[in-house]
Scaffold this active site. Sequence first.
Site, PDB file in Angstrom:
ATOM      1  CG  HIS A 188       4.413  -7.616  11.003  1.00  0.00           C
ATOM      2  ND1 HIS A 188       4.743  -7.649   9.917  1.00  0.00           N
ATOM      3  CD2 HIS A 188       5.258  -7.040  11.935  1.00  0.00           C
ATOM      4  CE1 HIS A 188       6.061  -7.255   9.845  1.00  0.00           C
ATOM      5  NE2 HIS A 188       6.443  -6.791  11.004  1.00  0.00           N
ATOM      6  CD  GLU A 430      15.482  -3.229   8.557  1.00  0.00           C
ATOM      7  OE1 GLU A 430      14.189  -2.979   8.545  1.00  0.00           O
ATOM      8  OE2 GLU A 430      15.721  -4.166   8.628  1.00  0.00           O
ATOM      9  CG  ASP A 454      12.359  -2.291  11.780  1.00  0.00           C
ATOM     10  OD1 ASP A 454      11.766  -1.862  13.185  1.00  0.00           O
ATOM     11  OD2 ASP A 454      12.485  -3.088  11.232  1.00  0.00           O
ATOM     12  NE  ARG A 464       7.654  -1.926  12.799  1.00  0.00           N
ATOM     13  CZ  ARG A 464       7.918  -2.933  11.649  1.00  0.00           C
ATOM     14  NH1 ARG A 464       9.357  -2.790  11.626  1.00  0.00           N
ATOM     15  NH2 ARG A 464       7.056  -3.505  10.890  1.00  0.00           N
ATOM     16  CB  CYS A 501      10.863  -2.752   0.768  1.00  0.00           C
ATOM     17  SG  CYS A 501      12.144  -3.181   2.018  1.00  0.00           S
TER      18      CYS A 501
HETATM   19  C1  PEP Z   1      10.771  -1.913   7.574  1.00  0.00           C
HETATM   20  O1  PEP Z   1      11.270  -2.019   8.626  1.00  0.00           O
HETATM   21  O2  PEP Z   1      10.638  -1.079   7.035  1.00  0.00           O
HETATM   22  C2  PEP Z   1      10.589  -3.158   6.910  1.00  0.00           C
HETATM   23  C3  PEP Z   1      10.228  -3.472   5.575  1.00  0.00           C
HETATM   24  O3  PEP Z   1      10.441  -4.386   7.535  1.00  0.00           O
HETATM   25  P1  PEP Z   1       9.432  -5.054   8.644  1.00  0.00           P
HETATM   26  O4  PEP Z   1       8.427  -4.199   8.633  1.00  0.00           O
HETATM   27  O5  PEP Z   1       9.135  -6.411   8.059  1.00  0.00           O
HETATM   28  O6  PEP Z   1      10.274  -4.782   9.828  1.00  0.00           O
HETATM   29 MG    MG Z   2      12.301  -3.876   9.504  1.00  0.00          MG
END
Ligand code: PEP
Ligand code: MG
Length: 560
Positions: A188, A430, A454, A464, A501
């Site tokens: 993040h 995901e 994910d 990840r 996304c």
């Molecule tokens: C993803 O997993 O691609 C996503 C957009 O959600 P996050 O990165 O918040 O897990």
């Molecule tokens: Mg995610």
Amino acid sequence: MNILEGKAVFEGIAIGKIAVFKKAEKLVRREKITDIENEINRYAQARETAVNQLRALYDKALKEVGEANAEIFEAHELMVEDGDYIDSVENIIRTQSVNAEYAVAQTGDSFSKMFLEMDDEYFRGRATDIKDITERIINALVGGTDGSMDSDEPVIVVADDLAPSETVQMDKDKILSFVTVHGSVNSHTSILAKTMNIPAVISCDISLEDDMNGKMAIVDGFQGKVYIEPDKEILKEKREILSREQEKRELLLKLKGKKNITIDGQKINIYANIGNIKDLAMVIKNDAGGIGLFRSEFIYLESEDYPTEDYQFEIYKEVATAMAGKKVIIRTLDIGADKQADYFNLPKEENPAMGLRAIRICLTRPEIFKTQIRALLRASAFGKISIMYPMIISVDEVREIKAIVEEVKAELDKDSIPYDRNIEQGVMIETPAAVMMAPELAKEVDFFSVGTNDLTQYTLAIDRQNQNLDKFYNPHHPAILRMLKMIVDGAHSAGAWAGICGELGSDLSLTKEFLAMGYDELSVSPGRILPLRKQVIETDVSEYKKQKEQLKLKKEAHKC
Ligand code: PEP
Ligand code: MG
């Protein structure tokens, strides 16, 4: 000059002074000391620093989020000054001849344990506050920043790694760049850097010692290099790159107001990903067509306790109103795995990424979910809100969610509270299970949004967050690309629309492919919107498809 190398996660150049962000808990060691009075004094000074920080936070919160939400910092100030707490720390220093950091950590542990054992829920909740002030005092003792960044000028934040709960506290206006020792390209911190449009370098073997604070540095997010105390020539060279970058950004700004339409007339929506209401300025500045992912869990991470319905309602309403009729897709809370909020008291897990997270928490503890759904539905009367559910694996889950939403709607109807009766509902794709069930899931919802971060993790069985696996984490893996096609076809087969996304949505080397697959929307960090629009405008999808077909025929002929 010292040159360090790491992995670049967002391109750009930052030039400024370093501020070291230290995690308090990792630094506490038990050390024998001889000068007891000096240690007591250090503790008194650290308390004073903590109180000053809390007063500044109170003032800031008062302006930004109002008195009710600012009160927590007043309460923390009282805890820092609490007589029993101070007596306990001083007693440990005197009787055990140990360093103040250790005495504070010990006291924090026993006080929070004491609160946790109480029957009253309110007092149990105070254990988190004790931990918080304990960390603040330890931070002040070790001389690290508390994340609020004391400096008046913007700085390059250097840290071991940054948890989402730490980045949320930071004053984003004062951050030029992130450099972390650990962290993966999909963590993040990387996502935050992209949202903020600032360069970041991770996996960099940079010192976190106090003497780094205030040193001049350059972060080169193109090459993944960090120059500490750069010489004049490098400084000149990087300043030139910086000004060229600024010129490029100015040019991109000319694309504001233009349509996302390819040479051959195919349209696509380009929306923005946000984690915070403060990101709205960037969304509007970069001319997003809507918000494709509002990571609502950050509201929970920023809070000391479960955010109330009214508190959430005000935030969702503000976003919906600010977007003035443009679509705002709010994802329900995705807590768990790398996003932990203490007050959820989630069990420690061997495999948190595969554990109790996201929708699984919501379906296990529906009272938390219902509060959020009520807030979202109420806010839907003020703009164009869509609700999106994360980590879905089955049709049954979606049906269970929809039944809860219907219950909440009935409650609102009973109280004559207005909401958008046709509110769009969608799911994140995901997990590989969701991909395989795409045609069936599409019959249940209005849209899909692919969480490629994910989806890649779960498909390739690669954590990840694990920086040692970055070289295996390949979101261009043919399995992922094949899945992306299955998802969009699955959505369209039942009349649902599909978007992406996850971070892959902003990968310009795949834009043509996403358009050719037929994606309806790409939701990316605000800073990526205009470069993506440029790529769309310059693409001829039919030409690309023709070229692909020719290449395929050539390959087949070669085989024969
Ligand atoms: C993803 O997993 O691609 C996503 C957009 O959600 P996050 O990165 O918040 O897990
Ligand atoms: Mg995610």
